[in-house]
Scaffold this motif. Structure first.
Motif, mmCIF file in Angstrom:
data_model
loop_
_atom_site.group_PDB
_atom_site.id
_atom_site.type_symbol
_atom_site.label_atom_id
_atom_site.label_comp_id
_atom_site.label_asym_id
_atom_site.label_seq_id
_atom_site.Cartn_x
_atom_site.Cartn_y
_atom_site.Cartn_z
ATOM 1 N N MET A 5 0.693 -1.115 0.080
ATOM 2 C CA MET A 5 0.036 -0.048 0.005
ATOM 3 C C MET A 5 0.797 1.381 0.068
ATOM 4 O O MET A 5 2.009 1.314 0.442
ATOM 5 C CB MET A 5 -0.813 0.189 1.217
ATOM 6 N N LYS A 6 0.484 2.402 -0.683
ATOM 7 C CA LYS A 6 1.188 3.649 -0.409
ATOM 8 C C LYS A 6 1.110 3.917 1.066
ATOM 9 O O LYS A 6 0.420 3.682 1.823
ATOM 10 C CB LYS A 6 0.093 4.775 -1.212
ATOM 11 N N ALA A 7 2.227 4.807 1.472
ATOM 12 C CA ALA A 7 2.412 5.328 2.539
ATOM 13 C C ALA A 7 1.206 6.040 3.377
ATOM 14 O O ALA A 7 0.934 5.964 4.513
ATOM 15 C CB ALA A 7 3.668 6.185 2.743
ATOM 16 N N GLN A 8 0.679 6.719 2.296
ATOM 17 C CA GLN A 8 -0.582 7.684 2.873
ATOM 18 C C GLN A 8 -2.054 6.657 2.737
ATOM 19 O O GLN A 8 -3.035 7.474 2.974
ATOM 20 C CB GLN A 8 -0.518 8.959 2.005
ATOM 21 N N ALA A 9 -1.844 5.596 2.256
ATOM 22 C CA ALA A 9 -3.029 4.787 2.158
ATOM 23 C C ALA A 9 -3.981 5.055 3.606
ATOM 24 O O ALA A 9 -3.355 4.815 4.425
ATOM 25 C CB ALA A 9 -2.820 3.425 1.895
ATOM 26 N N THR A 10 -5.368 4.957 3.380
ATOM 27 C CA THR A 10 -6.053 5.158 4.642
ATOM 28 C C THR A 10 -6.586 3.651 5.184
ATOM 29 O O THR A 10 -6.558 2.766 4.318
ATOM 30 C CB THR A 10 -7.402 6.003 4.176
ATOM 31 N N PRO A 11 -6.863 3.673 6.379
ATOM 32 C CA PRO A 11 -7.553 2.480 6.740
ATOM 33 C C PRO A 11 -8.727 2.008 5.966
ATOM 34 O O PRO A 11 -8.663 0.622 5.724
ATOM 35 C CB PRO A 11 -7.945 2.713 8.306
ATOM 36 N N GLU A 12 -9.553 2.742 5.459
ATOM 37 C CA GLU A 12 -10.423 2.568 4.525
ATOM 38 C C GLU A 12 -9.886 1.732 3.277
ATOM 39 O O GLU A 12 -10.433 0.736 2.775
ATOM 40 C CB GLU A 12 -11.471 3.463 4.100
ATOM 41 N N GLU A 13 -9.036 2.600 2.772
ATOM 42 C CA GLU A 13 -8.532 1.830 1.630
ATOM 43 C C GLU A 13 -7.934 0.280 1.716
ATOM 44 O O GLU A 13 -8.005 -0.548 0.985
ATOM 45 C CB GLU A 13 -7.403 2.774 0.992
#
Ligand code: PEP
Ligand code: MN
Length: 363
Positions: A5-13
């Motif tokens: 996942m990207k470093a800034q990925a959210t918990p929802e993503e």
């Protein structure tokens, strides 16, 4: 397969990617790291269609993991795994006589020291040894309740009675309890009473037991099989992790070789080899690894110098009377000497031996 996942990925993503993997009929294993979360995929026989996954929001890349072990591998999780244990006792509770101890960990900078008799033989024996190893600075107490003995006529352990004694030791002295589960039945009891479930060398390839331990949410200390290769050892860890329990601690305890000067050949070279390919913490057991009291201290020193995350050592106050493994059990005074030595070696290899907070003696 691994979804990074990207470093800034959210918990929802992250959740949406996991849901998608479930929809594909596979199992997602989200493994949070310091920089980013990676999601391991298991249950697939061949390739997973990466196109679909790569287009989901928050996904950086999808990587194929070529090693047989996946969740145990550094390809999936770069940072070392640290298994943490919360504080014991309750200092805020004035009525409590429980021993207060700070949280401890296996892995990370602080060395973990597991000490105690091979078997719990009586309440008196267990407490006498536990008090001395706690005093010397051990954070974990070991003691067999269910013993895997070569002879069916040898002492088989006190079972539940031993688990209750050790639970009292945790309450009174603040030591975390490590004890072996032999089979499915004892696994349930050990999970209920102990802090760490030990799976012994003889059970390292008991795949149904490993899977059952994987369905629990309690750390598992997995000992290397008597003739296991590193890959077989990691595949055993993978069995536990594939069921969702990621808190696995490896333990080198010697393997069978032609050498007959010792009970087993302690294979310290597996420590750096494991650290190269796996993020899991690793302890060394110089007691079973040598079978000889006079070899335990030198090999404990060597284990820490080699980079192990700690040692597991058998200690007995009257080893000549021990019901199991007396010849390899060190005296409490030798254990204290070992702690003193390890404390000095630790900083040389960038580690620290935290002796823990003194035990509350209001008992
Ligand atoms: C033990 O730790 O008491 C034990 C039986 O160890 P192993 O499974 O390594 O022989
Ligand atoms: Mn033993």
């Amino acid at each position: 397969m691994l979804v990074v996942m990207k470093a800034q990925a959210t918990p929802e993503e992250i959740q949406a990617v996991c849901d998608h993997i479930v929809q594909l009929g596979f199992r997602p294993h989200p493994l949070p790291g310091a920089q980013r979360t990676a999601i391991g995929i298991t249950g697939n026989q061949g390739e997973v269609d990466r196109g679909n996954l790569e287009s989901l929001s928050g996904v950086a890349e999808v990587i194929r993991v070529s090693k047989a072990y996946k969740l145990a591998s550094r390809d999936v999780k770069e940072e070392d795994t640290v298994v943490r244990f919360g504080a014991t006792g309750n200092p805020a509770d004035g009525s409590s006589s429980a021993g207060w101890r700070n949280g401890v960990a296996i892995g990370g900078r602080d060395l973990a020291i597991v000490a105690g008799p091979c078997s719990i033989e009586s309440r008196e024996q267990a407490f006498a040894i536990a008090e001395q190893v706690a005093q010397a600075g051990a954070q974990f107490f070991r003691g067999g309740a269910y013993k895997p003995r070569t002879s069916p006529y040898a002492f088989q352990g006190l079972g539940l009675e031993a688990l209750k004694i050790m639970s009292e030791i945790r309450e009174r002295l603040g030591l975390r309890i490590v004890t072996e589960a032999l089979d499915s039945e004892s696994l349930d009891l050990v999970a209920e009473w102990a802090d760490v479930i030990q799976i012994g060398a003889r059970n390292m390839q008991n795949f149904s037991l490993l899977k059952k331990a994987g369905r629990l949410r309690k750390p598992v200390l997995l000992k290397r099989g008597l003739s296991a290769t590193m890959e077989e050892f990691l595949m055993a860890a993978e069995y536990v992790m594939s069921e969702g329990n990621y808190e696995v601690i490896l333990c080198e305890r010697g393997v069978r070789t032609f050498a007959d000067h010792a009970r087993n050949t302690l294979d310290l070279s597996i420590v750096p080899a494991l650290q190269h390919v796996s993020h899991l913490p690793i302890l060394v057991d110089p007691s079973h690894g040598t079978g000889r009291r006079d070899s335990v201290l030198p090999m404990a020193r060597a284990a820490i110098a080699a980079g192990a995350d700690g040692v597991m050592v058998e200690v007995h106050d009257h080893p000549e009377r021990a019901l199991s493994d007396g010849p390899q059990s060190v005296y409490p005074a030798q254990f204290a000497e070992m702690m003193h030595e390890l404390e000095q070696i630790a900083p040389v290899v960038g580690r620290n031996l935290a002796r823990g907070v003194a035990v509350d003696s209001r008992q």
